[in-house]
Motif scaffolding. Structure first.
Motif, PDB file in Angstrom:
ATOM      1  N   TYR A   1     -14.403 -25.420  19.256  1.00  0.00           N
ATOM      2  CA  TYR A   1     -13.640 -25.182  18.026  1.00  0.00           C
ATOM      3  C   TYR A   1     -14.564 -24.636  16.935  1.00  0.00           C
ATOM      4  CZ  TYR A   1     -10.899 -25.959  13.817  1.00  0.00           C
ATOM      5  OH  TYR A   1     -10.249 -25.779  12.610  1.00  0.00           O
ATOM      6  N   ASN A   2     -15.728 -25.282  16.755  1.00  0.00           N
ATOM      7  CA  ASN A   2     -16.668 -24.832  15.721  1.00  0.00           C
ATOM      8  C   ASN A   2     -17.130 -23.402  15.973  1.00  0.00           C
ATOM      9  OD1 ASN A   2     -16.391 -27.341  14.617  1.00  0.00           O
ATOM     10  ND2 ASN A   2     -18.487 -28.018  15.015  1.00  0.00           N
ATOM     11  N   LEU A   3     -17.428 -23.078  17.263  1.00  0.00           N
ATOM     12  CA  LEU A   3     -17.905 -21.727  17.578  1.00  0.00           C
ATOM     13  C   LEU A   3     -16.819 -20.687  17.336  1.00  0.00           C
ATOM     14  CD1 LEU A   3     -19.929 -22.456  20.853  1.00  0.00           C
ATOM     15  CD2 LEU A   3     -20.859 -21.960  18.587  1.00  0.00           C
ATOM     16  N   ILE A   4     -15.593 -20.982  17.770  1.00  0.00           N
ATOM     17  CA  ILE A   4     -14.486 -20.026  17.567  1.00  0.00           C
ATOM     18  C   ILE A   4     -14.207 -19.856  16.078  1.00  0.00           C
ATOM     19  CG2 ILE A   4     -12.025 -19.646  17.965  1.00  0.00           C
ATOM     20  CD1 ILE A   4     -12.368 -21.223  20.612  1.00  0.00           C
ATOM     21  N   ASP A   5     -14.227 -20.967  15.335  1.00  0.00           N
ATOM     22  CA  ASP A   5     -13.970 -20.916  13.893  1.00  0.00           C
ATOM     23  C   ASP A   5     -15.012 -20.049  13.193  1.00  0.00           C
ATOM     24  OD1 ASP A   5     -12.440 -21.881  11.592  1.00  0.00           O
ATOM     25  OD2 ASP A   5     -14.289 -22.968  11.073  1.00  0.00           O
ATOM     26  N   ASN A   6     -16.283 -20.181  13.566  1.00  0.00           N
ATOM     27  CA  ASN A   6     -17.344 -19.360  12.966  1.00  0.00           C
ATOM     28  C   ASN A   6     -17.135 -17.878  13.270  1.00  0.00           C
ATOM     29  OD1 ASN A   6     -18.624 -21.526  11.796  1.00  0.00           O
ATOM     30  ND2 ASN A   6     -20.181 -21.734  13.403  1.00  0.00           N
ATOM     31  N   SER A   7     -16.760 -17.586  14.542  1.00  0.00           N
ATOM     32  CA  SER A   7     -16.537 -16.184  14.903  1.00  0.00           C
ATOM     33  C   SER A   7     -15.392 -15.578  14.094  1.00  0.00           C
ATOM     34  CB  SER A   7     -16.230 -16.065  16.400  1.00  0.00           C
ATOM     35  OG  SER A   7     -17.352 -16.413  17.179  1.00  0.00           O
ATOM     36  N   LEU A   8     -14.319 -16.363  13.891  1.00  0.00           N
ATOM     37  CA  LEU A   8     -13.176 -15.860  13.126  1.00  0.00           C
ATOM     38  C   LEU A   8     -13.524 -15.683  11.654  1.00  0.00           C
ATOM     39  CD1 LEU A   8     -10.272 -18.004  14.666  1.00  0.00           C
ATOM     40  CD2 LEU A   8     -10.893 -15.634  15.195  1.00  0.00           C
ATOM     41  N   LYS A   9     -14.327 -16.607  11.091  1.00  0.00           N
ATOM     42  CA  LYS A   9     -14.634 -16.571   9.663  1.00  0.00           C
ATOM     43  C   LYS A   9     -15.725 -15.575   9.317  1.00  0.00           C
ATOM     44  CE  LYS A   9     -13.384 -21.339   8.465  1.00  0.00           C
ATOM     45  NZ  LYS A   9     -13.918 -22.657   8.036  1.00  0.00           N
ATOM     46  N   TYR A  10     -16.781 -15.521  10.144  1.00  0.00           N
ATOM     47  CA  TYR A  10     -17.979 -14.788   9.741  1.00  0.00           C
ATOM     48  C   TYR A  10     -18.301 -13.581  10.634  1.00  0.00           C
ATOM     49  CZ  TYR A  10     -18.404 -19.358   7.518  1.00  0.00           C
ATOM     50  OH  TYR A  10     -18.148 -20.516   6.822  1.00  0.00           O
ATOM     51  N   GLY A  11     -17.498 -13.382  11.695  1.00  0.00           N
ATOM     52  CA  GLY A  11     -17.777 -12.238  12.581  1.00  0.00           C
ATOM     53  C   GLY A  11     -17.405 -10.912  11.969  1.00  0.00           C
TER      54      GLY A  11
ATOM     55  N   LYS B   1     -15.879  -8.264  12.123  1.00  0.00           N
ATOM     56  CA  LYS B   1     -15.211  -7.255  12.956  1.00  0.00           C
ATOM     57  C   LYS B   1     -14.922  -7.782  14.375  1.00  0.00           C
ATOM     58  CE  LYS B   1     -19.495  -4.884  14.381  1.00  0.00           C
ATOM     59  NZ  LYS B   1     -19.288  -4.796  15.820  1.00  0.00           N
ATOM     60  N   THR B   2     -14.918  -9.110  14.510  1.00  0.00           N
ATOM     61  CA  THR B   2     -14.723  -9.702  15.840  1.00  0.00           C
ATOM     62  C   THR B   2     -13.365  -9.340  16.401  1.00  0.00           C
ATOM     63  OG1 THR B   2     -16.128 -11.570  15.257  1.00  0.00           O
ATOM     64  CG2 THR B   2     -14.668 -11.848  17.151  1.00  0.00           C
ATOM     65  N   SER B   3     -13.362  -8.812  17.635  1.00  0.00           N
ATOM     66  CA  SER B   3     -12.108  -8.499  18.329  1.00  0.00           C
ATOM     67  C   SER B   3     -11.989  -9.245  19.663  1.00  0.00           C
ATOM     68  CB  SER B   3     -12.005  -6.993  18.583  1.00  0.00           C
ATOM     69  OG  SER B   3     -13.056  -6.559  19.448  1.00  0.00           O
ATOM     70  N   THR B   4     -13.135  -9.655  20.218  1.00  0.00           N
ATOM     71  CA  THR B   4     -13.123 -10.324  21.537  1.00  0.00           C
ATOM     72  C   THR B   4     -14.146 -11.462  21.542  1.00  0.00           C
ATOM     73  OG1 THR B   4     -12.532  -8.256  22.646  1.00  0.00           O
ATOM     74  CG2 THR B   4     -13.402 -10.036  24.031  1.00  0.00           C
ATOM     75  N   ILE B   5     -13.721 -12.581  22.071  1.00  0.00           N
ATOM     76  CA  ILE B   5     -14.622 -13.716  22.327  1.00  0.00           C
ATOM     77  C   ILE B   5     -14.589 -13.981  23.830  1.00  0.00           C
ATOM     78  CG2 ILE B   5     -15.018 -16.174  21.987  1.00  0.00           C
ATOM     79  CD1 ILE B   5     -13.727 -15.892  19.218  1.00  0.00           C
ATOM     80  N   SER B   6     -15.756 -14.091  24.427  1.00  0.00           N
ATOM     81  CA  SER B   6     -15.849 -14.329  25.880  1.00  0.00           C
ATOM     82  C   SER B   6     -16.662 -15.596  26.141  1.00  0.00           C
ATOM     83  CB  SER B   6     -16.519 -13.133  26.562  1.00  0.00           C
ATOM     84  OG  SER B   6     -16.592 -13.325  27.956  1.00  0.00           O
ATOM     85  N   ILE B   7     -16.102 -16.463  26.988  1.00  0.00           N
ATOM     86  CA  ILE B   7     -16.779 -17.721  27.360  1.00  0.00           C
ATOM     87  C   ILE B   7     -16.921 -17.716  28.887  1.00  0.00           C
ATOM     88  CG2 ILE B   7     -16.718 -20.229  27.242  1.00  0.00           C
ATOM     89  CD1 ILE B   7     -14.705 -19.817  24.870  1.00  0.00           C
ATOM     90  N   PHE B   8     -18.165 -17.742  29.392  1.00  0.00           N
ATOM     91  CA  PHE B   8     -18.415 -17.620  30.833  1.00  0.00           C
ATOM     92  C   PHE B   8     -19.683 -18.403  31.202  1.00  0.00           C
ATOM     93  CE2 PHE B   8     -20.435 -14.177  28.567  1.00  0.00           C
ATOM     94  CZ  PHE B   8     -21.704 -14.092  29.116  1.00  0.00           C
ATOM     95  N   ALA B   9     -19.926 -18.535  32.501  1.00  0.00           N
ATOM     96  CA  ALA B   9     -21.080 -19.308  32.987  1.00  0.00           C
ATOM     97  C   ALA B   9     -21.794 -18.554  34.096  1.00  0.00           C
ATOM     98  CB  ALA B   9     -20.625 -20.676  33.489  1.00  0.00           C
ATOM     99  N   GLN B  10     -23.108 -18.773  34.187  1.00  0.00           N
ATOM    100  CA  GLN B  10     -23.935 -18.149  35.231  1.00  0.00           C
ATOM    101  C   GLN B  10     -24.823 -19.221  35.869  1.00  0.00           C
ATOM    102  OE1 GLN B  10     -26.131 -15.264  32.985  1.00  0.00           O
ATOM    103  NE2 GLN B  10     -24.480 -13.740  33.014  1.00  0.00           N
TER     104      GLN B  10
END
Length: 640
Positions: free
Chosen positions: A538-548, A550-559
């Motif tokens: 939630y905190n990470l998504i909120d930061n991207s929405l507030k301070y990004g 020009k954010t258009s895409t958020i990707s969450i993945f694992a390696q």
């Protein structure tokens, strides 16, 4: 000459009549080659012989046929007539001797010529038997001679086989073996002896002279150097003695050996036997065992924990110094006594019997109380188990550790923990009530601001101040949210959670994602965490929405990494972070908002055993990377 031969015949006939059956070494039938030019006689003789004993007769009519038969078959005895067509019996005997055939030869003739009998015996015939006479006596005598010849040859064959086996054992022995006659000559020596004498003759000589000198003459040492010659006159007082010595080979390597000397008399002749056995490996093992025993004894004697050894009935067989120091009992005080009768306080007898029963089954550990010699009671940690030798229980052991101070510390800690839990409960309750009451008051302030704006004419300067009040109220609420989340860190039990579901839970808390596309590629990826993982996303998504911006895409993945750990990534395509931000990014109060969001993420990750860092590029977006150890991963599914 005739009278002497007649007496010999009479003796042989009487012997044959008395001993028609002789026990054979082998149970196999006796195989006879019978040579005679009279075919009718051959047939009759075959039947007569096979009636006398377990004899099988092969009949031929000439010496030439017999020689051919001997090339393809082995016989126990050859019985031959003297006068035959072609070669006679003596010529036959001489011919087989020249070819190396040693089969016993019996000349069975009816001519009665004494000089023939003497020639046959002188040529190596086993017997000469006259065909003439009563059939029962003649064939009984012939059968007896055949049996005697077979017994002799089979005994000789077995002796040769026995000697062959003895020689094989003798030569294959890893021990050096020397057999010497009374003249000091080495009559037998195996390969090991020859190899050893190449470099150790002088040392063996000196050892024999030192330890077995009663058996040797004054010239012994000199003769030993020449090949272990000139042994004594048969004084056997020192035989059977074994000594140990070190031999050095030409390269300087030392071999530890045991040297023994014994003697025997065979057919009136004295023989000495010297055996040299390499015991280097055994000595090394004995040394290791001795060192191990010394180590174990030292561990027992100087162990800081009190140890008692007991027999199968839990009677004391030994105690170490620490046992005496702890309980004030010496070994002499309690030797052979039941351990229960010595150190178990009144009222704990039943517990002690239960413990002994469990120890008899395998290792156990208990915390209990035991009694000193002065009657004082102490708290102890008791460990015990069976003592086994080659899989058989021979006794038991108990180890005692004084935990009186530990119990005191535990009690103090328990009391402190109880107080801390009470204090924490008060803080949680107080914090909850405080936040609730303050939020209510803030709600009144927000309501009054709303009424002020709607019922009063607000000048531009006044609106500026009212907006500041709005921002302050929001900051206060954010601080309350931080305090509530912070109180929850480390409280929940860590369990298996699905990261993909936690991302979905975080997304459900947003009423409007402002058109940003979120790619959740972690469905099925399970780790050890708790419900606060939702707050992380939630905190990470909120930061991207507030301070990004020009954010258009958020990707969450694992390696999955090569060493087995997993890297979990949160990436957006916004403006990213300035490099100078990274050094203090996860510190409390640092950031564009309250400064609590990323700080909470770091603290939550510490509880999980994760690490987190920001690894994005300025202008290209933020990228937060969580390193999850392999032991924290329950199931990994890599989604494209």
């Amino acid at each position: 000459m005739s009278k002497l031969l007649l007496n010999w015949r009479e003796i042989m006939s009487e012997t044959a009549l008395r001993e028609t059956k002789i026990a054979l070494i082998s149970s196999n039938p006796i195989c006879i080659l019978h040579v005679d030019d009279d075919i009718a006689f051959l047939s009759m003789a075959k039947q007569c012989l096979e009636m006398q004993a377990d004899i099988e007769v092969e009949s031929v009519q000439s010496v030439q046929e017999a020689l051919e038969m001997l090339k393809i078959k082995k016989f126990d005895v050859i019985v031959s007539d003297y006068q035959m067509k072609g070669k006679d019996g003596l010529e036959f005997l001489n011919e087989i001797k020249t070819t190396g055939i040693t089969t016993p030869f019996i000349l069975f003739s009816g001519k009665g010529r004494d000089e023939v009998a003497v020639k046959a015996l002188n040529s190596g015939a086993f017997r000469y038997i006259d065909k003439r006479g009563a059939l029962d006596a003649t064939y009984a005598e012939l059968a007896s001679c055949i049996l005697q010849a077979t017994q002799y040859t089979r005994a000789q064959a077995m002796l040769k086989e026995s000697e062959k086996r003895f020689r094989a054992i003798f030569d294959s022995s890893i021990d050096a073996i020397l057999i010497l006659n009374d003249g000091g000559e080495i009559v037998f020596s195996n390969k090991s002896a020859k190899d050893m004498l190449d470099y150790a003759k002088d040392q063996i000589t000196k050892a024999l002279n030192k330890h077995f000198n009663k058996q040797f003459t004054s010239t012994y040492e000199q003769n030993m150097h020449e090949g272990f010659k000139q042994l004594s006159d048969g004084n056997l007082l020192m035989t059977g003695k074994t000594v140990e010595l070190a031999l050095k080979n030409t390269s300087g390597k030392t071999t530890i050996v045991e040297l023994s000397f014994s003697a025997f008399i065979e057919n009136g002749q004295w023989f000495g036997v010297s055996i040299v056995r390499d015991v280097s490996d055994r000595k090394r093992q004995e040394q290791l065992l001795a060192e191990s025993q010394q180590t174990l004894k030292a561990l027992f004697a100087y162990n800081p924990e009190a140890i008692v050894f007991m027999d199968k009935n839990f009677r004391v067989t030994d105690v170490n110094r620490s046992f005496t120091e702890l309980f004030k009992f010496t070994f002499e005080n309690i030797k052979g006594l039941q351990i229960m009768d010595v150190i178990v306080p009144d009222g704990l007898e039943e517990e002690s019997r239960i413990i002994e029963g469990l120890i008899a089954k395998g290792p156990v550990t208990f915390s209990t109380k035991r009694k000193r010699r002065d009657g004082s009671i102490i708290d102890v940690s008791l460990s015990g188990g069976p003592l086994a030798v080659k899989g058989k229980i021979v006794g038991f052991f108990m180890v005692f550790l004084d935990i009186s101070n530990l119990i005191i510390v535990q009690n103090v800690l328990a009391s402190a923990l109880s107080k801390a839990e009470l204090l924490n409960e008060k803080i949680v309750v107080l914090g909850g009530f405080t936040r609730h009451d303050v939020r209510n008051k803030l709600g009144l302030i927000e309501g009054n601001l709303y009424l002020t704006r709607n019922k009063c004419k607000i000048e531009p300067n006044l609106e500026k101040y009212l907006s500041n009040i709005d921002d302050s109220i929001k900051n206060i609420c954010d601080i309350f949210d931080f305090a509530k989340t912070y109180e929850m860190i480390g409280v929940e039990e860590l369990v298996t959670v699905d990261i993909g579901k936690m991302v979905q839970n975080a997304l459900s808390l947003f009423a409007d994602l402002k058109g940003v596309k979120v790619e959740n590629k972690c469905t099925g990826f399970e780790v050890i965490a708790d419900s606060l993982l939702t707050q992380v996303f939630y905190n990470l998504i909120d930061n991207s929405l507030k301070y990004g911006e020009k954010t258009s895409t958020i990707s969450i993945f694992a390696q999955k990494l090569s060493e087995g750990s997993v890297k979990l990534c949160f990436k957006d395509d916004g403006v990213g972070l300035d490099k100078h931000f990274r050094e203090h990014l996860f510190e409390r109060g640092f950031g564009k908002g309250t400064g609590f969001g990323l700080y909470l993420i770091r603290k939550i990750c510490e509880v999980y055993g994760w690490t987190v860092k920001e690894n994005g590029q300025p202008g290209q977006g933020a990228q937060f990377e969580f390193m999850i150890p392999i032991e924290k991963v329950k199931r990994f599914v890599e989604n494209s």
